[in-house]
Write a protein that holds these residues in place. Structure first.
Motif, PDB file in Angstrom:
ATOM      1  N   LYS A 143       0.823  -1.212   0.000  1.00 28.95           N
ATOM      2  CA  LYS A 143       0.000   0.000   0.000  1.00 28.95           C
ATOM      3  C   LYS A 143       0.857   1.262   0.000  1.00 28.95           C
ATOM      4  CE  LYS A 143      -4.006  -2.033   2.353  1.00 28.95           C
ATOM      5  NZ  LYS A 143      -4.834  -2.008   3.593  1.00 28.95           N
ATOM      6  N   ARG A 144       1.946   1.207   0.724  1.00 26.10           N
ATOM      7  CA  ARG A 144       2.775   2.409   0.901  1.00 26.10           C
ATOM      8  C   ARG A 144       3.669   2.697  -0.302  1.00 26.10           C
ATOM      9  NH1 ARG A 144       7.526   3.234   5.512  1.00 26.10           N
ATOM     10  NH2 ARG A 144       8.253   5.274   4.753  1.00 26.10           N
ATOM     11  N   PHE A 145       4.227   1.643  -0.904  1.00 22.94           N
ATOM     12  CA  PHE A 145       5.302   1.874  -1.870  1.00 22.94           C
ATOM     13  C   PHE A 145       4.930   1.660  -3.339  1.00 22.94           C
ATOM     14  CE2 PHE A 145       7.679   1.048   2.069  1.00 22.94           C
ATOM     15  CZ  PHE A 145       8.530   2.151   2.072  1.00 22.94           C
ATOM     16  N   VAL A 146       3.806   1.017  -3.626  1.00 22.48           N
ATOM     17  CA  VAL A 146       3.434   0.824  -5.034  1.00 22.48           C
ATOM     18  C   VAL A 146       3.279   2.190  -5.712  1.00 22.48           C
ATOM     19  CG1 VAL A 146       1.547   0.141  -6.570  1.00 22.48           C
ATOM     20  CG2 VAL A 146       2.402  -1.464  -4.864  1.00 22.48           C
ATOM     21  N   GLY A 147       3.930   2.354  -6.835  1.00 20.61           N
ATOM     22  CA  GLY A 147       3.918   3.614  -7.573  1.00 20.61           C
ATOM     23  C   GLY A 147       5.103   4.517  -7.271  1.00 20.61           C
ATOM     24  N   LYS A 148       5.843   4.204  -6.203  1.00 21.61           N
ATOM     25  CA  LYS A 148       7.025   4.994  -5.854  1.00 21.61           C
ATOM     26  C   LYS A 148       8.219   4.560  -6.709  1.00 21.61           C
ATOM     27  CE  LYS A 148       5.089   7.188  -2.336  1.00 21.61           C
ATOM     28  NZ  LYS A 148       3.776   6.546  -2.267  1.00 21.61           N
ATOM     29  N   ASN A 149       9.163   5.461  -6.860  1.00 16.68           N
ATOM     30  CA  ASN A 149      10.384   5.190  -7.614  1.00 16.68           C
ATOM     31  C   ASN A 149      11.532   4.931  -6.641  1.00 16.68           C
ATOM     32  OD1 ASN A 149      12.887   5.511  -9.071  1.00 16.68           O
ATOM     33  ND2 ASN A 149      11.741   6.520 -10.705  1.00 16.68           N
ATOM     34  N   ILE A 150      12.059   3.723  -6.656  1.00 15.27           N
ATOM     35  CA  ILE A 150      13.183   3.380  -5.790  1.00 15.27           C
ATOM     36  C   ILE A 150      14.333   2.869  -6.657  1.00 15.27           C
ATOM     37  CG2 ILE A 150      14.007   1.875  -3.932  1.00 15.27           C
ATOM     38  CD1 ILE A 150      11.255   1.894  -2.738  1.00 15.27           C
ATOM     39  N   ASN A 151      15.438   3.532  -6.582  1.00 14.81           N
ATOM     40  CA  ASN A 151      16.621   3.181  -7.381  1.00 14.81           C
ATOM     41  C   ASN A 151      16.315   3.092  -8.876  1.00 14.81           C
ATOM     42  OD1 ASN A 151      18.385   3.063  -5.200  1.00 14.81           O
ATOM     43  ND2 ASN A 151      18.004   0.885  -4.828  1.00 14.81           N
ATOM     44  N   GLY A 152      15.452   4.003  -9.330  1.00 17.37           N
ATOM     45  CA  GLY A 152      15.145   4.066 -10.754  1.00 17.37           C
ATOM     46  C   GLY A 152      14.109   3.071 -11.230  1.00 17.37           C
ATOM     47  N   VAL A 153      13.457   2.354 -10.320  1.00 13.22           N
ATOM     48  CA  VAL A 153      12.444   1.354 -10.680  1.00 13.22           C
ATOM     49  C   VAL A 153      11.121   1.726 -10.026  1.00 13.22           C
ATOM     50  CG1 VAL A 153      11.767  -1.077 -10.543  1.00 13.22           C
ATOM     51  CG2 VAL A 153      14.177  -0.459 -10.909  1.00 13.22           C
ATOM     52  N   ILE A 154      10.049   1.749 -10.822  1.00  7.81           N
ATOM     53  CA  ILE A 154       8.723   1.997 -10.275  1.00  7.81           C
ATOM     54  C   ILE A 154       8.246   0.724  -9.578  1.00  7.81           C
ATOM     55  CG2 ILE A 154       6.336   2.601 -10.794  1.00  7.81           C
ATOM     56  CD1 ILE A 154       8.339   4.889 -11.170  1.00  7.81           C
ATOM     57  N   VAL A 155       7.887   0.859  -8.317  1.00  8.17           N
ATOM     58  CA  VAL A 155       7.478  -0.295  -7.514  1.00  8.17           C
ATOM     59  C   VAL A 155       6.058  -0.715  -7.879  1.00  8.17           C
ATOM     60  CG1 VAL A 155       7.069  -1.145  -5.173  1.00  8.17           C
ATOM     61  CG2 VAL A 155       8.968   0.429  -5.618  1.00  8.17           C
ATOM     62  N   THR A 156       5.866  -2.017  -8.097  1.00 11.04           N
ATOM     63  CA  THR A 156       4.546  -2.587  -8.355  1.00 11.04           C
ATOM     64  C   THR A 156       4.331  -3.764  -7.413  1.00 11.04           C
ATOM     65  OG1 THR A 156       5.309  -4.172 -10.017  1.00 11.04           O
ATOM     66  CG2 THR A 156       4.710  -1.969 -10.801  1.00 11.04           C
ATOM     67  N   GLU A 157       3.074  -4.191  -7.280  1.00 11.34           N
ATOM     68  CA  GLU A 157       2.786  -5.327  -6.410  1.00 11.34           C
ATOM     69  C   GLU A 157       3.476  -6.593  -6.905  1.00 11.34           C
ATOM     70  OE1 GLU A 157      -1.233  -6.149  -4.645  1.00 11.34           O
ATOM     71  OE2 GLU A 157      -1.054  -7.971  -5.881  1.00 11.34           O
ATOM     72  N   SER A 158       3.417  -6.834  -8.208  1.00  8.91           N
ATOM     73  CA  SER A 158       4.049  -8.047  -8.742  1.00  8.91           C
ATOM     74  C   SER A 158       5.559  -8.021  -8.569  1.00  8.91           C
ATOM     75  CB  SER A 158       3.688  -8.238 -10.210  1.00  8.91           C
ATOM     76  OG  SER A 158       4.185  -7.194 -11.019  1.00  8.91           O
ATOM     77  N   GLY A 159       6.146  -6.832  -8.684  1.00  6.30           N
ATOM     78  CA  GLY A 159       7.582  -6.702  -8.457  1.00  6.30           C
ATOM     79  C   GLY A 159       7.951  -7.017  -7.019  1.00  6.30           C
ATOM     80  N   ILE A 160       7.117  -6.569  -6.084  1.00  6.71           N
ATOM     81  CA  ILE A 160       7.344  -6.860  -4.665  1.00  6.71           C
ATOM     82  C   ILE A 160       7.231  -8.359  -4.403  1.00  6.71           C
ATOM     83  CG2 ILE A 160       6.331  -6.633  -2.354  1.00  6.71           C
ATOM     84  CD1 ILE A 160       5.682  -3.715  -3.038  1.00  6.71           C
ATOM     85  N   LEU A 161       6.206  -9.021  -4.965  1.00  9.95           N
ATOM     86  CA  LEU A 161       6.016 -10.456  -4.743  1.00  9.95           C
ATOM     87  C   LEU A 161       7.140 -11.271  -5.377  1.00  9.95           C
ATOM     88  CD1 LEU A 161       2.152 -10.879  -5.191  1.00  9.95           C
ATOM     89  CD2 LEU A 161       3.477 -10.643  -3.075  1.00  9.95           C
ATOM     90  N   ALA A 162       7.603 -10.837  -6.531  1.00 10.28           N
ATOM     91  CA  ALA A 162       8.731 -11.530  -7.170  1.00 10.28           C
ATOM     92  C   ALA A 162       9.992 -11.382  -6.332  1.00 10.28           C
ATOM     93  CB  ALA A 162       8.959 -10.980  -8.578  1.00 10.28           C
ATOM     94  N   ALA A 163      10.230 -10.174  -5.820  1.00  6.13           N
ATOM     95  CA  ALA A 163      11.405  -9.931  -4.977  1.00  6.13           C
ATOM     96  C   ALA A 163      11.327 -10.740  -3.691  1.00  6.13           C
ATOM     97  CB  ALA A 163      11.524  -8.441  -4.670  1.00  6.13           C
ATOM     98  N   ALA A 164      10.110 -10.895  -3.151  1.00  8.33           N
ATOM     99  CA  ALA A 164       9.933 -11.694  -1.935  1.00  8.33           C
ATOM    100  C   ALA A 164      10.209 -13.166  -2.216  1.00  8.33           C
ATOM    101  CB  ALA A 164       8.527 -11.517  -1.386  1.00  8.33           C
ATOM    102  N   HIS A 165       9.876 -13.616  -3.407  1.00 11.30           N
ATOM    103  CA  HIS A 165      10.188 -14.994  -3.786  1.00 11.30           C
ATOM    104  C   HIS A 165      11.706 -15.191  -3.848  1.00 11.30           C
ATOM    105  CE1 HIS A 165       9.397 -18.909  -5.675  1.00 11.30           C
ATOM    106  NE2 HIS A 165      10.454 -18.652  -6.419  1.00 11.30           N
ATOM    107  N   LEU A 166      12.398 -14.189  -4.326  1.00 16.84           N
ATOM    108  CA  LEU A 166      13.864 -14.250  -4.425  1.00 16.84           C
ATOM    109  C   LEU A 166      14.526 -14.163  -3.057  1.00 16.84           C
ATOM    110  CD1 LEU A 166      16.557 -13.957  -6.192  1.00 16.84           C
ATOM    111  CD2 LEU A 166      16.235 -11.487  -5.837  1.00 16.84           C
ATOM    112  N   ALA A 167      14.152 -13.151  -2.287  1.00 17.75           N
ATOM    113  CA  ALA A 167      14.919 -12.782  -1.100  1.00 17.75           C
ATOM    114  C   ALA A 167      14.214 -13.020   0.225  1.00 17.75           C
ATOM    115  CB  ALA A 167      15.298 -11.299  -1.195  1.00 17.75           C
ATOM    116  N   GLY A 168      12.924 -13.339   0.169  1.00 16.77           N
ATOM    117  CA  GLY A 168      12.149 -13.442   1.400  1.00 16.77           C
ATOM    118  C   GLY A 168      11.493 -12.109   1.727  1.00 16.77           C
ATOM    119  N   SER A 178      14.032   1.252   3.564  1.00 17.66           N
ATOM    120  CA  SER A 178      15.270   2.036   3.522  1.00 17.66           C
ATOM    121  C   SER A 178      15.397   2.782   2.191  1.00 17.66           C
ATOM    122  CB  SER A 178      16.483   1.110   3.689  1.00 17.66           C
ATOM    123  OG  SER A 178      16.651   0.275   2.558  1.00 17.66           O
ATOM    124  N   TRP A 179      14.338   2.701   1.369  1.00 14.61           N
ATOM    125  CA  TRP A 179      14.332   3.315   0.045  1.00 14.61           C
ATOM    126  C   TRP A 179      15.518   2.830  -0.810  1.00 14.61           C
ATOM    127  CZ3 TRP A 179      10.291   6.020  -1.943  1.00 14.61           C
ATOM    128  CH2 TRP A 179       9.299   6.386  -1.034  1.00 14.61           C
TER     129      TRP A 179
END
Length: 223
Positions: A143-168, A178-179
């Motif tokens: 809810k907080r970060f979707v649509g925000k730009n972090i390190n040049g990447v727009i955050v999306t829900e699917s991106g967060i779930l994929a990253a969680a699959h990778l890193a937990g 920590s942005w």
């Protein structure tokens, strides 16, 4: 010292064709126009099978049939993890199509790794359960970060779930809150940022937000 000049003969090859070869002295004055196949009707004996061959990397981009759906999301992620191989085991012991660690499997109720490797349906169910569990853990961050730009990447829900699959989910929380300052990379050097970018923009609304999600073995059906 004698110069060696190769001599050649005329050799028949495939039906209707002749291979001409000459000494190096004669080759210098050879008019290749006399042997051109331009404007000739050529009868090939090898069939064109290009349409029967599937491109090796066809799943590396979004499929026109799967698009940005949940199925498109999980298949794209699976191709990155194992090229979609249910039997895959990497050098670090990660298992199956989605490269699960044993500890993560136990979190979603899977304890038999041999049975897991031999069951595509179980692997698909485990992927969904893990995504559902991660979505519950990260719901506030979504809810907080979707649509925000972090390190040049727009955050999306699917991106967060994929990253969680990778890193937990814990590592993803640290990265987002920590942005992007607290980074993570796996044993192959793959980062959260890489997964956020590569798997962003898919529709993962199909995934429910479920605390302590587990595989439902009672409704598990093999295809």
């Amino acid at each position: 010292m004698r110069k060696k000049i190769a001599k050649f003969s005329i050799l028949p090859l495939a039906a209707g064709s002749i291979f001409f070869s000459f000494s190096t002295k004669k080759a210098a004055n050879l008019d290749l126009e006399d042997y051109s196949t331009y404007d000739l009707e050529l009868d090939y004996t090898v069939p064109d099978v290009r349409e029967e061959i599937e491109p090796e990397f066809q799943l590396s981009t979004t499929s026109p049939f799967l698009g940005k759906s949940y199925v498109g999301f999980k298949e794209a992620l699976a191709f990155k993890e194992s090229r979609g191989d249910y039997k895959s085991i990497n050098e670090f012991g990660y298992l199956g199509k989605y490269q699960f660690g044993k500890g993560t499997l136990e979190l979603v109720g899977v304890y038999d790794t041999v049975g897991f490797l031999n069951s595509p349906a179980l692997q698909e169910a485990a992927f969904y359960a893990n995504a559902s569990r991660n979505k519950w853990i990260l719901q506030r961050d979504i809810k907080r970060f979707v649509g925000k730009n972090i390190n040049g990447v727009i955050v999306t829900e699917s991106g967060i779930l994929a990253a969680a699959h990778l890193a937990g989910p814990g590592s993803v929380k640290k990265y987002l809150r920590s942005w992007g300052a607290q980074a993570f990379s796996d044993a192959f050097g793959t980062t959260i940022k890489t997964y956020m970018k590569r798997f962003g923009g898919y529709d993962t609304s199909f995934v429910t937000t479920t605390k302590n999600a587990r595989v439902d073995f009672d409704n598990l059906n093999e295809a």
